[in-house]
Design a protein around this motif. Structure first.
Motif, PDB file in Angstrom:
ATOM      1  N   ASP A  10       0.919  -1.062  -0.004  1.00  0.00           N
ATOM      2  CA  ASP A  10      -0.057   0.125  -0.146  1.00  0.00           C
ATOM      3  C   ASP A  10       1.018   1.201   0.099  1.00  0.00           C
ATOM      4  O   ASP A  10       1.552   1.638   1.121  1.00  0.00           O
ATOM      5  N   ALA A  11       0.953   1.947  -1.100  1.00  0.00           N
ATOM      6  CA  ALA A  11       1.837   2.991  -1.354  1.00  0.00           C
ATOM      7  C   ALA A  11       1.364   4.157  -0.213  1.00  0.00           C
ATOM      8  O   ALA A  11       2.310   4.922   0.114  1.00  0.00           O
ATOM      9  N   GLU A  12       0.209   4.486  -0.212  1.00  0.00           N
ATOM     10  CA  GLU A  12      -0.368   5.586   0.853  1.00  0.00           C
ATOM     11  C   GLU A  12      -0.014   5.316   2.122  1.00  0.00           C
ATOM     12  O   GLU A  12       0.514   6.124   2.783  1.00  0.00           O
ATOM     13  N   LYS A  13       0.174   3.986   2.598  1.00  0.00           N
ATOM     14  CA  LYS A  13       0.569   3.672   4.163  1.00  0.00           C
ATOM     15  C   LYS A  13       1.998   3.596   4.227  1.00  0.00           C
ATOM     16  O   LYS A  13       2.556   3.747   5.281  1.00  0.00           O
ATOM     17  N   GLY A  14       2.678   3.101   3.073  1.00  0.00           N
ATOM     18  CA  GLY A  14       4.047   3.106   2.996  1.00  0.00           C
ATOM     19  C   GLY A  14       4.527   1.868   3.504  1.00  0.00           C
ATOM     20  O   GLY A  14       5.764   1.715   4.075  1.00  0.00           O
ATOM     21  N   SER A  38       8.287   4.115  -5.738  1.00  0.00           N
ATOM     22  CA  SER A  38       7.462   4.385  -4.740  1.00  0.00           C
ATOM     23  C   SER A  38       6.130   3.458  -4.166  1.00  0.00           C
ATOM     24  O   SER A  38       5.439   3.334  -3.454  1.00  0.00           O
ATOM     25  N   THR A  39       6.196   2.308  -5.053  1.00  0.00           N
ATOM     26  CA  THR A  39       5.493   1.273  -4.487  1.00  0.00           C
ATOM     27  C   THR A  39       5.950  -0.146  -5.331  1.00  0.00           C
ATOM     28  O   THR A  39       6.803  -0.153  -6.075  1.00  0.00           O
ATOM     29  N   HIS A 109      -7.478  16.862   1.318  1.00  0.00           N
ATOM     30  CA  HIS A 109      -6.982  15.582   0.573  1.00  0.00           C
ATOM     31  C   HIS A 109      -8.300  14.977   0.239  1.00  0.00           C
ATOM     32  O   HIS A 109      -9.412  14.739   1.129  1.00  0.00           O
ATOM     33  N   ALA A 112     -10.226   8.356   0.653  1.00  0.00           N
ATOM     34  CA  ALA A 112      -9.425   7.334  -0.052  1.00  0.00           C
ATOM     35  C   ALA A 112     -10.614   6.566  -0.857  1.00  0.00           C
ATOM     36  O   ALA A 112     -10.188   5.906  -1.832  1.00  0.00           O
ATOM     37  N   ALA A 115     -10.157   8.555  -4.036  1.00  0.00           N
ATOM     38  CA  ALA A 115      -8.697   8.759  -4.367  1.00  0.00           C
ATOM     39  C   ALA A 115      -8.089   7.364  -4.970  1.00  0.00           C
ATOM     40  O   ALA A 115      -7.579   7.230  -6.087  1.00  0.00           O
ATOM     41  N   GLY A 116      -8.524   6.193  -4.510  1.00  0.00           N
ATOM     42  CA  GLY A 116      -8.035   4.900  -4.799  1.00  0.00           C
ATOM     43  C   GLY A 116      -8.761   4.427  -6.137  1.00  0.00           C
ATOM     44  O   GLY A 116      -7.809   4.331  -7.060  1.00  0.00           O
ATOM     45  N   ALA A 119      -6.986   6.600  -8.607  1.00  0.00           N
ATOM     46  CA  ALA A 119      -5.848   6.196  -9.390  1.00  0.00           C
ATOM     47  C   ALA A 119      -5.828   5.058 -10.073  1.00  0.00           C
ATOM     48  O   ALA A 119      -4.897   4.844 -11.157  1.00  0.00           O
TER      49      ALA A 119
END
Length: 131
Positions: A10-14, A38-39, A109, A112, A115-116, A119
């Motif tokens: 999960d790129a958002e959560k890192g 980044s992912t 922002h 999610a 946004a998800g 994306a």
């Protein structure tokens, strides 16, 4: 060095998890990814260092061995979507992007839930355009 595949990331959560070839899962954080990455795509083959963390194995210095090729890129040009279908997809994308824009204009922002999916559609459209 151990090898395996990306289970999910999960790129958002890192963070995410890798599945070791010899079995078991390994936690991976964004700071372990290669520079400029980044992912991680599920199924991508990776090699990584391993350290024992408080909650189990943790990956360090992840290296992509053979990145997963986008499904859209693997499709031959003869299987591309028809232009009329692409018009519909792009029109739907306008609506999604307007909702994202509205959130930014309101000084926050986007949620999610908006946004998800936006994306995902943008990535799929980009893959289709690159064929």
């Amino acid at each position: 060095m151990p090898t395996g595949k990306v289970k999910w990331y999960d790129a958002e959560k890192g963070f995410g998890f890798l599945s070791k070839d010899e079995g078991g899962d390994v936690y991976v954080r964004a700071d372990a990814l290669p520079a400029g990455t980044s992912t991680l795509k599920p199924g991508a083959r990776v090699e990584f260092g391993l350290v024992q963390g408080r909650r189990g194995d943790q990956a360090l210095q992840v290296r992509l061995l053979d990145p997963v090729v986008s499904v859209a890129k693997a499709v031959s040009k003869s299987q591309r979507k028809k232009p009329a279908d692409m018009v519909n997809i792009i029109e739907d994308l306008y609506g999604l992007l307007e909702r994202v824009q509205g959130a930014y204009r309101a000084g926050r922002h986007p949620d999610a839930k908006i946004a998800g999916p936006t994306a995902k559609v943008l990535r799929a459209l980009a893959d289709e355009l690159e064929l």
